[in-house]
Design a protein around this motif. Structure first.
Motif, PDB file in Angstrom:
ATOM      1  N   HIS A  52      28.312 -15.749  -8.843  1.00 49.59           N
ATOM      2  CA  HIS A  52      28.382 -14.886 -10.023  1.00 49.59           C
ATOM      3  C   HIS A  52      29.314 -13.710  -9.734  1.00 49.59           C
ATOM      4  O   HIS A  52      29.431 -13.274  -8.585  1.00 49.59           O
ATOM      5  CB  HIS A  52      26.989 -14.378 -10.389  1.00 49.59           C
ATOM      6  CG  HIS A  52      26.071 -15.467 -10.885  1.00 49.59           C
ATOM      7  ND1 HIS A  52      26.027 -15.862 -12.199  1.00 49.59           N
ATOM      8  CD2 HIS A  52      25.184 -16.257 -10.226  1.00 49.59           C
ATOM      9  CE1 HIS A  52      25.140 -16.836 -12.335  1.00 49.59           C
ATOM     10  NE2 HIS A  52      24.617 -17.092 -11.152  1.00 49.59           N
ATOM     11  N   ALA A 112      21.708 -12.426  -9.531  1.00 43.90           N
ATOM     12  CA  ALA A 112      22.426 -12.615 -10.799  1.00 43.90           C
ATOM     13  C   ALA A 112      21.964 -13.894 -11.490  1.00 43.90           C
ATOM     14  O   ALA A 112      21.824 -13.940 -12.717  1.00 43.90           O
ATOM     15  CB  ALA A 112      23.931 -12.654 -10.547  1.00 43.90           C
ATOM     16  N   TYR A 115      18.575 -13.177 -13.006  1.00 42.92           N
ATOM     17  CA  TYR A 115      18.747 -12.197 -14.083  1.00 42.92           C
ATOM     18  C   TYR A 115      19.311 -12.844 -15.345  1.00 42.92           C
ATOM     19  O   TYR A 115      18.894 -12.523 -16.468  1.00 42.92           O
ATOM     20  CB  TYR A 115      19.699 -11.093 -13.587  1.00 42.92           C
ATOM     21  CG  TYR A 115      19.868  -9.926 -14.528  1.00 42.92           C
ATOM     22  CD1 TYR A 115      18.818  -9.053 -14.768  1.00 42.92           C
ATOM     23  CD2 TYR A 115      21.092  -9.686 -15.155  1.00 42.92           C
ATOM     24  CE1 TYR A 115      18.976  -7.964 -15.618  1.00 42.92           C
ATOM     25  CE2 TYR A 115      21.264  -8.603 -16.001  1.00 42.92           C
ATOM     26  CZ  TYR A 115      20.204  -7.742 -16.230  1.00 42.92           C
ATOM     27  OH  TYR A 115      20.359  -6.664 -17.077  1.00 42.92           O
ATOM     28  N   GLN A 116      20.221 -13.794 -15.169  1.00 41.75           N
ATOM     29  CA  GLN A 116      20.869 -14.421 -16.318  1.00 41.75           C
ATOM     30  C   GLN A 116      20.159 -15.685 -16.812  1.00 41.75           C
ATOM     31  O   GLN A 116      20.148 -15.961 -18.014  1.00 41.75           O
ATOM     32  CB  GLN A 116      22.326 -14.756 -15.974  1.00 41.75           C
ATOM     33  CG  GLN A 116      23.197 -13.523 -15.770  1.00 41.75           C
ATOM     34  CD  GLN A 116      24.669 -13.853 -15.728  1.00 41.75           C
ATOM     35  OE1 GLN A 116      25.082 -14.832 -15.117  1.00 41.75           O
ATOM     36  NE2 GLN A 116      25.484 -13.043 -16.395  1.00 41.75           N
ATOM     37  N   HIS A 129      23.355 -11.091  -3.953  1.00 42.22           N
ATOM     38  CA  HIS A 129      23.847 -10.722  -5.286  1.00 42.22           C
ATOM     39  C   HIS A 129      23.904 -11.947  -6.195  1.00 42.22           C
ATOM     40  O   HIS A 129      23.530 -11.885  -7.378  1.00 42.22           O
ATOM     41  CB  HIS A 129      25.230 -10.072  -5.200  1.00 42.22           C
ATOM     42  CG  HIS A 129      25.791  -9.701  -6.546  1.00 42.22           C
ATOM     43  ND1 HIS A 129      26.510 -10.595  -7.324  1.00 42.22           N
ATOM     44  CD2 HIS A 129      25.722  -8.541  -7.263  1.00 42.22           C
ATOM     45  CE1 HIS A 129      26.857 -10.003  -8.455  1.00 42.22           C
ATOM     46  NE2 HIS A 129      26.401  -8.758  -8.443  1.00 42.22           N
ATOM     47  N   ASP A 130      24.364 -13.076  -5.655  1.00 43.04           N
ATOM     48  CA  ASP A 130      24.458 -14.300  -6.446  1.00 43.04           C
ATOM     49  C   ASP A 130      23.073 -14.804  -6.854  1.00 43.04           C
ATOM     50  O   ASP A 130      22.872 -15.269  -7.979  1.00 43.04           O
ATOM     51  CB  ASP A 130      25.202 -15.389  -5.666  1.00 43.04           C
ATOM     52  CG  ASP A 130      26.692 -15.074  -5.528  1.00 43.04           C
ATOM     53  OD1 ASP A 130      27.299 -14.668  -6.529  1.00 43.04           O
ATOM     54  OD2 ASP A 130      27.228 -15.237  -4.424  1.00 43.04           O
ATOM     55  N   LYS A 177      30.941 -10.306  -8.914  1.00 38.25           N
ATOM     56  CA  LYS A 177      30.413  -9.103  -8.255  1.00 38.25           C
ATOM     57  C   LYS A 177      30.378  -7.921  -9.225  1.00 38.25           C
ATOM     58  O   LYS A 177      29.669  -6.942  -9.006  1.00 38.25           O
ATOM     59  CB  LYS A 177      31.283  -8.740  -7.044  1.00 38.25           C
ATOM     60  CG  LYS A 177      31.216  -9.724  -5.899  1.00 38.25           C
ATOM     61  CD  LYS A 177      29.853  -9.716  -5.226  1.00 38.25           C
ATOM     62  CE  LYS A 177      29.849 -10.638  -4.020  1.00 38.25           C
ATOM     63  NZ  LYS A 177      28.490 -10.895  -3.531  1.00 38.25           N
ATOM     64  N   SER A 178      31.150  -8.018 -10.293  1.00 33.17           N
ATOM     65  CA  SER A 178      31.210  -6.929 -11.269  1.00 33.17           C
ATOM     66  C   SER A 178      29.941  -6.845 -12.129  1.00 33.17           C
ATOM     67  O   SER A 178      29.706  -5.845 -12.800  1.00 33.17           O
ATOM     68  CB  SER A 178      32.420  -7.110 -12.188  1.00 33.17           C
ATOM     69  OG  SER A 178      32.352  -8.377 -12.830  1.00 33.17           O
ATOM     70  N   LEU A 179      29.127  -7.905 -12.088  1.00 31.83           N
ATOM     71  CA  LEU A 179      27.898  -7.912 -12.883  1.00 31.83           C
ATOM     72  C   LEU A 179      26.929  -6.859 -12.361  1.00 31.83           C
ATOM     73  O   LEU A 179      26.536  -6.880 -11.200  1.00 31.83           O
ATOM     74  CB  LEU A 179      27.245  -9.302 -12.818  1.00 31.83           C
ATOM     75  CG  LEU A 179      25.942  -9.465 -13.611  1.00 31.83           C
ATOM     76  CD1 LEU A 179      26.180  -9.331 -15.108  1.00 31.83           C
ATOM     77  CD2 LEU A 179      25.287 -10.799 -13.280  1.00 31.83           C
ATOM     78  N   LYS A 180      26.554  -5.932 -13.216  1.00 30.29           N
ATOM     79  CA  LYS A 180      25.637  -4.848 -12.827  1.00 30.29           C
ATOM     80  C   LYS A 180      24.198  -5.365 -12.880  1.00 30.29           C
ATOM     81  O   LYS A 180      23.751  -5.870 -13.904  1.00 30.29           O
ATOM     82  CB  LYS A 180      25.792  -3.659 -13.779  1.00 30.29           C
ATOM     83  CG  LYS A 180      27.131  -2.934 -13.640  1.00 30.29           C
ATOM     84  CD  LYS A 180      27.139  -2.055 -12.378  1.00 30.29           C
ATOM     85  CE  LYS A 180      28.377  -1.184 -12.316  1.00 30.29           C
ATOM     86  NZ  LYS A 180      29.585  -1.916 -11.946  1.00 30.29           N
ATOM     87  N   LEU A 181      23.491  -5.195 -11.779  1.00 31.47           N
ATOM     88  CA  LEU A 181      22.114  -5.671 -11.688  1.00 31.47           C
ATOM     89  C   LEU A 181      21.158  -4.500 -11.470  1.00 31.47           C
ATOM     90  O   LEU A 181      21.500  -3.534 -10.783  1.00 31.47           O
ATOM     91  CB  LEU A 181      21.973  -6.650 -10.517  1.00 31.47           C
ATOM     92  CG  LEU A 181      22.779  -7.948 -10.635  1.00 31.47           C
ATOM     93  CD1 LEU A 181      22.782  -8.687  -9.300  1.00 31.47           C
ATOM     94  CD2 LEU A 181      22.217  -8.823 -11.739  1.00 31.47           C
TER      95      LEU A 181
END
Length: 358
Positions: free
Chosen positions: A94, A246, A249-250, A242-243, A96-100
């Motif tokens: 996913h 994400a 989260y999605q 992070h992946d 890296k720019s995705l804010k979690l």
């Protein structure tokens, strides 16, 4: 006249073989004693609870009060995925720019989905590989299609056969998700779990055989074929935390496999990390969130299927970001499919439209 003396080399080999037999016999005896000893030990609890750096609390969980080490090991049914299978499976990443968020709990994020907060019990069977998959897919049907359903572990366990492994003697989480693509999985209502007794009765014997595949709903008014729910795909998630975050989260909860040690059977609360004890086997569970403890320890939040008398009401936390017990190495999932769901999805949409008009 021939000498009757035994060559030194021969004598050495005979003596060595004799001692090796003694050592092997003692090793087998020790292994047998170990398997028949109790999994829950006061010494392990003391070692955890008196260690200020352990980060978690141990207790005599009622779920395993009568379990031996051998019986406990039977529940850990994750088999290592063959290398060739891993190589042909897509790995999802996913941006890296995705804010979690710093903490996340799928139970509150999708509070309308009752399946996410359900704690089940695999009973006597090494079916964790099937539970983690079926539970995650059930949650994803609710998250993506607003369908509150509970899918059947029994269908997958009994009907996937050797492609998924050995049923109650263990299987492959990735193969479970592939089964969803090609064969689908019926509802729990159609095909309930075979072992609904759990281990609460006296003299509980965990050596249950895999149930037979019947391909017929217990309710004669339901059709097996029409009860099937499918997955679009099966994939691995990159092991970068992070992946994994994400993905949850999605798309919703995922299935994870990790190595279980003796001390894990004693988990009660806090952020688990392995402190003591031998390797017991591989276990699969459902990963539903993450956060950071009051002590500053990053953790994953997971739902186990050993009923609510184990752990923190059936849940546990494990250290996040350090690949504790391999928890970040083997994360698998798939997206739910609309195959055979046109009528059901249409009904859901009609209900949503009706609600919106008030």
């Amino acid at each position: 006249m021939a000498s009757s003396k035994i060559p030194l080399v021969t004598l050495f080999l005979v003596v060595s073989a004799f001692y090796l037999q003694i050592i092997e016999a003692e090793t087998e005896q020790h292994a047998s004693l170990k398997l028949n000893s109790r999994i829950l030990q006061e010494s392990i609890i003391t070692q955890i609870n008196e260690n200020p750096k352990s980060g978690w609390k141990a207790a005599m969980n009622p779920r395993f009060s009568n379990f031996t080490v051998g019986q406990f090991k039977r529940l850990l049914g994750v088999k290592p995925t063959p290398k060739k299978e891993l190589e042909i499976t897509p790995i999802v990443t996913h941006p890296k720019s995705l804010k979690l968020p710093s903490e996340f709990d799928a139970r509150t994020a999708w509070s309308q989905c009752s399946s996410i907060g359900r704690i089940l019990d695999q009973g006597h069977c090494g079916s964790c590989w099937a539970f983690g998959a079926v539970e995650s897919l059930s949650d994803r049907f609710c998250i993506h299609y607003s369908m509150n359903i509970s899918l059947s572990v029994n269908d997958l366990l009994a009907c996937c056969g050797f492609l998924c492994g050995s049923g109650c003697d263990g299987g492959y989480p990735l193969s479970a998700w592939r089964y969803f693509i090609h064969h689908g999985v019926v509802t729990e209502e159609c095909d309930p779990y075979f072992d609904d007794i759990g281990c609460s009765h006296p003299g509980c014997e965990p050596a249950y055989p895999t149930p037979k595949c019947v391909r017929k709903c217990v309710d004669g008014n339901q059709l097996w074929r029409e009860s099937k729910h499918y997955s679009v795909n099966a994939y691995r998630i990159n092991s970068d935390p992070h992946d994994i975050m994400a993905e949850i989260y999605q798309n919703g909860p995922v299935e994870v496999a990790f190595t279980v040690y003796e001390d894990f059977a004693h988990y009660k609360s806090g952020v688990y990390k392995h402190i003591t004890g031998d390797v017991m086997g591989g276990h699969a569970v459902k990963l539903i969130g993450w956060g950071t403890s009051d002590d500053g320890e990053n953790y994953w939040l997971l739902a186990n299927q050993w009923n609510r008398s184990w752990g923190d009401d059936g849940y546990f936390m494990i250290r996040r970001g350090t690949n504790e017990c391999g928890i970040e190495d083997d994360v698998v999932a798939g997206l739910p499919s609309t195959k055979d769901l046109v009528r059901e999805v249409a009904d859901v949409d009609a209900n949503v439209d009706a609600d919106a008009s008030f």
